[in-house]
Design a protein around this motif. Structure first.
Motif, PDB file in Angstrom:
ATOM      1  N   SER A  86      17.988  -2.834   3.345  1.00 10.25           N
ATOM      2  CA  SER A  86      16.952  -1.657   3.487  1.00 10.25           C
ATOM      3  C   SER A  86      16.965  -0.274   3.136  1.00 10.25           C
ATOM      4  CB  SER A  86      15.986  -2.038   4.816  1.00 10.25           C
ATOM      5  OG  SER A  86      16.894  -1.698   5.808  1.00 10.25           O
TER       6      SER A  86
ATOM      7  N   PHE B  75      16.812   1.484  -0.157  1.00 11.24           N
ATOM      8  CA  PHE B  75      15.646   1.852  -0.172  1.00 11.24           C
ATOM      9  C   PHE B  75      15.387   3.300   0.385  1.00 11.24           C
ATOM     10  CE2 PHE B  75      14.848  -2.863  -0.663  1.00 11.24           C
ATOM     11  CZ  PHE B  75      14.475  -2.732  -1.701  1.00 11.24           C
ATOM     12  N   SER B  76      15.572   3.174   1.827  1.00  8.38           N
ATOM     13  CA  SER B  76      15.285   4.072   2.844  1.00  8.38           C
ATOM     14  C   SER B  76      16.270   5.572   2.490  1.00  8.38           C
ATOM     15  CB  SER B  76      15.456   3.885   4.282  1.00  8.38           C
ATOM     16  OG  SER B  76      16.888   3.279   4.396  1.00  8.38           O
TER      17      SER B  76
ATOM     18  N   MET C 240       9.047  -4.800   2.796  1.00  6.68           N
ATOM     19  CA  MET C 240       8.734  -3.886   2.025  1.00  6.68           C
ATOM     20  C   MET C 240       8.226  -2.791   2.603  1.00  6.68           C
ATOM     21  SD  MET C 240       7.776  -4.545  -1.340  1.00  6.68           S
ATOM     22  CE  MET C 240       6.557  -3.752  -2.532  1.00  6.68           C
TER      23      MET C 240
ATOM     24  N   ASP D 293      10.100  -0.573   4.010  1.00  4.93           N
ATOM     25  CA  ASP D 293      11.191   0.349   3.612  1.00  4.93           C
ATOM     26  C   ASP D 293      11.124   0.680   2.409  1.00  4.93           C
ATOM     27  OD1 ASP D 293      12.238  -0.085   6.273  1.00  4.93           O
ATOM     28  OD2 ASP D 293      13.635  -1.621   5.595  1.00  4.93           O
ATOM     29  N   VAL D 294      10.484   0.118   1.528  1.00  8.25           N
ATOM     30  CA  VAL D 294      10.181   0.478  -0.058  1.00  8.25           C
ATOM     31  C   VAL D 294       9.205   1.705   0.166  1.00  8.25           C
ATOM     32  CG1 VAL D 294       9.356  -0.015  -2.364  1.00  8.25           C
ATOM     33  CG2 VAL D 294      10.510  -1.681  -0.779  1.00  8.25           C
ATOM     34  N   GLU D 295       8.486   2.155   1.118  1.00 10.59           N
ATOM     35  CA  GLU D 295       7.734   3.048   1.366  1.00 10.59           C
ATOM     36  C   GLU D 295       8.274   4.754   1.003  1.00 10.59           C
ATOM     37  OE1 GLU D 295       4.511   5.273   4.353  1.00 10.59           O
ATOM     38  OE2 GLU D 295       5.934   4.007   4.984  1.00 10.59           O
TER      39      GLU D 295
ATOM     40  N   THR E 275      10.340   5.156  -1.261  1.00 10.64           N
ATOM     41  CA  THR E 275      10.480   5.406  -2.787  1.00 10.64           C
ATOM     42  C   THR E 275       9.344   5.180  -3.687  1.00 10.64           C
ATOM     43  OG1 THR E 275      11.168   3.106  -3.208  1.00 10.64           O
ATOM     44  CG2 THR E 275      13.026   4.496  -3.033  1.00 10.64           C
TER      45      THR E 275
ATOM     46  N   LEU F 176      10.343   3.905  -7.707  1.00 12.75           N
ATOM     47  CA  LEU F 176      10.455   2.389  -8.000  1.00 12.75           C
ATOM     48  C   LEU F 176       9.459   1.991  -8.902  1.00 12.75           C
ATOM     49  CD1 LEU F 176      12.532   0.418  -7.063  1.00 12.75           C
ATOM     50  CD2 LEU F 176      11.024  -0.437  -5.297  1.00 12.75           C
TER      51      LEU F 176
ATOM     52  N   LEU G 294      11.427  -4.336  -9.184  1.00  7.71           N
ATOM     53  CA  LEU G 294      12.084  -4.573  -7.956  1.00  7.71           C
ATOM     54  C   LEU G 294      12.070  -6.227  -8.220  1.00  7.71           C
ATOM     55  CD1 LEU G 294      13.191  -4.616  -5.131  1.00  7.71           C
ATOM     56  CD2 LEU G 294      10.873  -4.744  -4.058  1.00  7.71           C
TER      57      LEU G 294
ATOM     58  N   TYR H 214       2.278   1.802  -3.653  1.00 11.32           N
ATOM     59  CA  TYR H 214       3.474   1.648  -4.509  1.00 11.32           C
ATOM     60  C   TYR H 214       2.761   2.027  -5.871  1.00 11.32           C
ATOM     61  CZ  TYR H 214       4.793  -0.992  -0.346  1.00 11.32           C
ATOM     62  OH  TYR H 214       5.042  -1.029   1.122  1.00 11.32           O
TER      63      TYR H 214
ATOM     64  N   LEU I   7       5.298   1.032  -8.843  1.00 10.31           N
ATOM     65  CA  LEU I   7       5.830  -0.300  -9.125  1.00 10.31           C
ATOM     66  C   LEU I   7       5.096  -1.127 -10.111  1.00 10.31           C
ATOM     67  CD1 LEU I   7       7.857  -2.103  -7.718  1.00 10.31           C
ATOM     68  CD2 LEU I   7       6.425  -2.930  -5.858  1.00 10.31           C
TER      69      LEU I   7
END
Length: 186
Positions: free
Chosen positions: A106, A109-110, A131, A133-135, A137, A141, A144, A162, A165
């Motif tokens: 994670s 991403f962070s 998912m 933790d993708v916040e 980016t 992003l 993925l 997202y 994405l």
């Protein structure tokens, strides 16, 4: 004189490009990265796919200008979790087709708000995918790829979006399509 000056400037730019890019793919290199690569702080792009790498020392990830990392199709089984945090300038990371296991990284991403492509396909990652933790980016992003891993669930964030994405590959995981549809906010 102008022509000579132009030639010198062009040659210097070409040298800078070569000095910042290393492609050692398809060389049966291993089990670790050579010292000459590890200590080069000018490298921006490192292509080391299709080799016999087993070990990727933490110092490799701390190259200050590294923004493209391709370690696809090696024999890498472990990367120190904190090493992912050091890829703060990376825009493209491909760790597919290795033997990486444990929880998903994670920190990848962070710690990185500019990453565009993350390829983690065909590894041995297990468990829930964070998912949420993708916040960190959301604006960057685009791709993925988590396919061919043992993803058991997706940890989402109800307020996350997202917008960039466009390619999320969850094929050949243990997820059920109904769960995927209900878990993702897009």
């Amino acid at each position: 004189i102008m022509y000579v000056l132009f030639c010198v400037v062009t040659a210097l730019r070409a040298f800078q490009l070569i000095a910042s890019r290393r492609d050692v793919s398809h060389n049966e290199m291993g089990p670790s990265l050579p010292l000459s690569l590890r200590n080069n702080t000018r490298i921006e792009e490192l292509q080391c796919s299709h080799n016999l790498l087993i070990d990727v020392p933490d110092v490799f990830f701390t190259m200050p200008n590294l923004n493209i990392v391709n370690l696809r199709n090696n024999n890498i089984y472990y990367i120190e979790p904190s090493a992912y945090c050091s890829l703060s300038r990376a825009i493209y990371v491909d760790l597919s087709e290795n033997y990486l296991s444990g929880p998903f990284p994670s920190c990848l991403f962070s710690s990185n708000s500019s990453i565009v492509v993350i390829e983690l396909a065909d590894n041995l990652f297990r468990g829930p995918f964070p998912m949420k933790d993708v916040e960190s980016t959301p604006g960057s992003l685009i791709v993925l790829d988590l396919s061919v891993n043992t993803i058991t669930s997706i940890e989402t964030c109800s307020t996350c979006a997202y917008p960039a994405l466009t390619n999320l590959d969850l094929s050949e995981t243990e997820l059920v399509w109904d769960l995927i549809q209900s878990s993702l906010p897009f």
